[in-house]
Design an enzyme around this catalytic site. Structure first.
Site, mmCIF file in Angstrom:
data_model
loop_
_atom_site.group_PDB
_atom_site.id
_atom_site.type_symbol
_atom_site.label_atom_id
_atom_site.label_comp_id
_atom_site.label_asym_id
_atom_site.label_seq_id
_atom_site.Cartn_x
_atom_site.Cartn_y
_atom_site.Cartn_z
ATOM 1 N N CYS A 82 0.863 -1.186 0.000
ATOM 2 C CA CYS A 82 0.000 0.000 0.000
ATOM 3 C C CYS A 82 0.900 1.236 0.000
ATOM 4 O O CYS A 82 1.700 1.410 0.918
ATOM 5 C CB CYS A 82 -0.855 -0.029 1.264
ATOM 6 S SG CYS A 82 -1.818 1.467 1.519
ATOM 7 N N CYS A 196 -0.523 3.647 -6.435
ATOM 8 C CA CYS A 196 -1.462 3.081 -5.468
ATOM 9 C C CYS A 196 -1.638 1.647 -5.919
ATOM 10 O O CYS A 196 -1.826 1.387 -7.119
ATOM 11 C CB CYS A 196 -2.802 3.815 -5.516
ATOM 12 S SG CYS A 196 -4.112 2.962 -4.608
HETATM 13 N N1 DGL Z 1 -3.949 0.519 -1.911
HETATM 14 C C1 DGL Z 1 -3.641 1.694 -1.230
HETATM 15 C C2 DGL Z 1 -2.439 2.434 -1.784
HETATM 16 O O1 DGL Z 1 -1.583 1.817 -2.372
HETATM 17 C C3 DGL Z 1 -4.664 2.571 -0.574
HETATM 18 C C4 DGL Z 1 -6.032 2.716 -1.091
HETATM 19 C C5 DGL Z 1 -6.927 3.431 -0.064
HETATM 20 O O2 DGL Z 1 -7.296 2.767 0.900
HETATM 21 O O3 DGL Z 1 -7.206 4.621 -0.248
HETATM 22 O O4 DGL Z 1 -2.304 3.603 -1.617
#
Ligand code: DGL
Length: 277
Positions: A82, A196
């Protein structure tokens, strides 16, 4: 008996942590490169989405749940799958965990090295786009190339919807594509950094509905390479097949949506709520 890494003899494993299905884009790449590694998943569905939460609320939350999920899974390493969490909490996670922590770094450096037009787009959550960590990466590695910042929180929701079986249409993606291509300098973008982990899950649709061909670059391959480096470092031998996966959630998966999204890894599901600091 402990092996050379000090851990007991069982299949080497990694826990991939995210607020939702972003862990899947990272897991697919790790599984492709390292098929014998057992993958567990830590999903903080109780605090999803991360992208619009304050740093003060997120940092302790991430540390608390990632730590509790590492405890529960007994994984050999933590992969912070993440960007929103990595750009915020890596130093604290490394401080509290006695096992390796691999974080995702937005692929600004390779994008800046490979752009021919000198203009790249950085697509991420609001949190990641605005983070000091990200600003520093741009300052250090963009090498004078132009970086267009594109916050795209709706792509997080759309990636979750796709993994629930919904179809993503041109209309769904039109606003974000407009923010990439129709902004000042947007006509020059030749690489978009998917900063993301939810976004690579929409690569096919982004590619199909974009007004022209560009490269969509994410960090999955680099993360898998780093995981392999750690496995060598820890002298961990991998079996031919991974052991069964565990799916840990921070809140009840009442409608089974998370279990469904992760079904390609056929995990066993548990809720981890006992996260006393
Ligand atoms: N998958 C996450 C990232 O890489 C976050 C997505 C979220 O919860 O806003 O930033």
């Amino acid at each position: 008996m402990p092996n050379t890494s000090g851990h007991f003899n069982r299949a080497p494993s990694a826990l991939i942590f995210d607020s939702g299905v972003g862990a899947i884009s990272i897991a697919r790449e790790i599984r492709r490169q390292i098929p014998g590694l057992t993958l567990h998943f830590g999903v903080d569905n109780g605090f999803y989405p991360y992208g619009n939460k304050s740093e003060e609320a997120l940092r302790p939350r991430i540390v608390q749940f990632a730590r509790a999920m590492m405890e529960k899974s007994q994984a050999d390493m933590l992969v912070v799958g993440c960007n929103t969490a990595s750009t915020l909490a890596l130093p604290e996670l490394r401080e509290v965990l006695d096992r390796p922590v691999v974080g995702v770094v937005p692929a600004i450096k390779p994008a800046a090295a490979e752009t021919r037009s000198g203009t790249i787009a950085l697509i991420a959550t609001e949190g990641t786009v605005n983070r000091i960590y990200t600003r520093d990466l741009i300052r250090q590695f963009a090498n004078g190339q132009r970086v267009i910042n594109v916050p795209a929180p709706e792509l997080v929701r759309l990636a979750e919807a796709k993994l629930r079986g919904e179809t993503i249409t041109a209309e769904d993606l039109a606003p974000v594509l407009h923010r990439i291509f129709d902004t000042a300098g947007g006509d020059k973008v030749d690489i978009a950094v998917l900063a993301c982990t939810h976004f690579p899950l929409l690569r096919e649709e982004l590619d199909t509905f974009a007004p022209r061909r560009i490269r969509w670059l994410d960090s999955g391959t680099a993360i898998a390479r780093r995981v392999r480096w750690w496995l060598n470092e820890l002298n961990m031998d991998l079996p031919d097949r991974p052991a069964p996966s565990m799916l840990l959630t921070s809140a009840e998966d009442t409608d089974q949506r998370i279990a469904l999204a992760f079904s390609e890894f056929t995990p066993e599901c548990h809720v981890v709520t006992d996260c006393a600091k």
